[in-house]
Each structure stands twice: as C-alpha cells, then as structure tokens.
Design a protein around this motif. Structure first.
Motif, PDB file in Angstrom:
ATOM      1  N   THR A   1      -2.331   4.972  -3.525  1.00 59.46           N
ATOM      2  CA  THR A   1      -3.406   6.195  -3.213  1.00 59.46           C
ATOM      3  C   THR A   1      -2.527   7.519  -3.137  1.00 59.46           C
ATOM      4  O   THR A   1      -1.477   7.807  -2.653  1.00 59.46           O
TER       5      THR A   1
ATOM      6  N   THR B   1      -5.749   4.997  -6.622  1.00 56.35           N
ATOM      7  CA  THR B   1      -6.994   5.834  -6.017  1.00 56.35           C
ATOM      8  C   THR B   1      -6.354   7.440  -6.115  1.00 56.35           C
ATOM      9  O   THR B   1      -5.292   7.649  -5.380  1.00 56.35           O
TER      10      THR B   1
ATOM     11  N   HIS C   1      -1.233  -1.045  -4.301  1.00 56.16           N
ATOM     12  CA  HIS C   1      -2.463  -0.196  -4.001  1.00 56.16           C
ATOM     13  C   HIS C   1      -2.038   1.191  -3.663  1.00 56.16           C
ATOM     14  O   HIS C   1      -1.502   1.535  -2.635  1.00 56.16           O
TER      15      HIS C   1
ATOM     16  N   TYR D   1      -3.145  -0.821  -8.961  1.00 54.68           N
ATOM     17  CA  TYR D   1      -4.513  -0.011  -8.435  1.00 54.68           C
ATOM     18  C   TYR D   1      -4.408   1.461  -7.978  1.00 54.68           C
ATOM     19  O   TYR D   1      -3.703   1.483  -6.962  1.00 54.68           O
TER      20      TYR D   1
ATOM     21  N   GLU E   1      -8.366   0.122 -11.569  1.00 48.95           N
ATOM     22  CA  GLU E   1      -7.329  -0.834 -12.233  1.00 48.95           C
ATOM     23  C   GLU E   1      -6.538  -0.313 -13.279  1.00 48.95           C
ATOM     24  O   GLU E   1      -7.250  -0.244 -14.428  1.00 48.95           O
TER      25      GLU E   1
ATOM     26  N   GLU F   1     -10.973   3.606  -6.850  1.00 46.44           N
ATOM     27  CA  GLU F   1      -9.974   2.878  -7.165  1.00 46.44           C
ATOM     28  C   GLU F   1     -10.110   2.454  -8.525  1.00 46.44           C
ATOM     29  O   GLU F   1     -11.008   1.773  -8.926  1.00 46.44           O
TER      30      GLU F   1
ATOM     31  N   ASN G   1       0.901  -1.325   0.053  1.00 47.30           N
ATOM     32  CA  ASN G   1      -0.039  -0.008  -0.076  1.00 47.30           C
ATOM     33  C   ASN G   1       0.835   1.247   0.050  1.00 47.30           C
ATOM     34  O   ASN G   1       1.510   1.366   1.093  1.00 47.30           O
TER      35      ASN G   1
END
Length: 217
Positions: free
Chosen positions: A82, A129, A80, A127, A121, A119, A53
């Motif tokens: 962000t 965001t 992931h 992924y 892909e 989110e 993350n």
C-alpha cells in the motif's frame, strides 16, 4: 534547479519544486532504496515471514515499489503493498526516469499505470494499492509489517516527522513491525521514541551518515 538529475550511482531522480527537495538522494538513488527500505526493512522482515504487508509513505518516482517487486520475485515473497501519494508525478516525468533501462524491466510502467484506490495484481508476488491521500487522512483496518517512511525531509514537511504522526503510523503496524527511513535527525528519533518505537541507528550509504530502523514495541 534542474528537474532531472543523474545520481552518483547512475539512477535518475526528480526535483520537486513544491517541496524544494529531490525525491532520492543525489548521492545514490538506488543505494538509498536498497539499504534503507529493502535491506533494513523488507528483507529483514522476510527472515521472519514470507507474506508481508508493506506501507509506503510517498510513492514518488516508484523506485521503492519497483525494487520491492523484483526482490519479492527473487526471494519468493508475497507482498501486499500500500502506498500513499497525494501528489503523483506526471506521465511525462515517468518517461524521464531510467529505472527500467538500468534494471532491465518494464514493471515501472505497470506500477504508474495501475488504478488508484484499488488493489491491483502486478504479478503473483506483488499486489499494489495506490491511495491518493496524505498520511494525516489515511486510515486502515490492515496492520502493516513494514513501513517505508520516505516523506520529504523535515525541513519541507515538518508535520510528517512529529510524535503525533509517528504514533498514528504505529497504530496501523503489527507489534515488532519495522519502520525504516533515511532521516536520523535527533529530533526525529526522539519523536519516534516518544511514540513507542525502539529506535536503531544503522550505518548509512556514505561514510558516517546514519539511517534509522524503528521497531514497534
């Protein structure tokens, strides 16, 4: 001040008239991204875990995210990612960047065109965001393994380099998580330490210049 500059390593950067700073070092946009955020942050953490993350403070031109996509594919990581950006650059500015040509990919366009606040892909390794907010207004139930701290310099955004702000970032990080940044000012390192980070100084890109990796204790 010109809006666009070719940095010393051949990659473009943009000038923010609002903050009076370039988005990337004019000494080398790609060199900065690769060392500070990829080598000291992402790939260092990838030695421990393969699903990571990432929180980025300052999406900006998208270069950090773009290189992260490519590295995730290369090393078979699942990211992931962000990213916070209260002031997105325009589509016209995106067209000025040469990253897609230099890196032989069309992914930058996908990153900038991805919807905000959900989110998306980008591929099976990445992924994204994007959140249009300031760090001060950000909250998360997710804990992050790596933080790319790529805000404008303390002279332009002093509120983002305080003990209080770093304590907030620490509150959304995993224990042992890495925060990496180009800024190694003594006052910044002391603020990180006061917020509970173990601060490491690393050799920078240009001779004696130092960069920082802070580990959440």
């Amino acid at each position: 001040m010109e809006r666009l500059r070719i940095t010393d390593d051949g990659f473009t950067t943009l000038y923010s008239s609002e903050f009076g700073q370039f988005y990337h070092s004019v000494r080398g946009a790609m060199a900065e991204t690769q060392l500070v955020y990829i080598d000291l942050g992402l790939l260092a953490k990838a030695q421990e875990i393969k699903e990571i993350n990432v929180l980025e403070i300052g999406f900006g031109t998208g270069l950090n995210a773009l290189v992260s996509v490519l590295e995730a594919q290369k090393h078979d990581l699942k990211l992931h990612y962000t990213t916070l950006e209260p002031f997105p650059i325009s589509n016209d500015d995106v067209q000025l960047l040469n990253y897609q040509d230099e890196l032989h990919t069309q992914i930058l366009k996908n990153l900038h065109e991805a919807k905000w606040e959900e989110e998306v892909e980008i591929n099976s390794n990445f992924y994204l965001t994007k959140i249009k907010t300031t760090l001060q207004n950000f909250s998360s139930n997710k804990l992050f393994d790596v933080v790319y701290y790529d805000a404008f310099a303390p002279s332009s955004q002093p509120e983002l380099w305080t003990e209080e702000t770093f304590a907030k970032v620490a509150s959304v990080m995993q224990k042992g998580g890495f925060l990496t940044t180009y800024c190694s000012k003594t006052v910044v390192r002391k603020a990180m330490q006061a917020a509970g980070f173990i601060v490491e100084k690393h050799q920078g890109m240009w001779g004696k210049r130092e960069v920082v990796r802070a580990v959440k204790g």
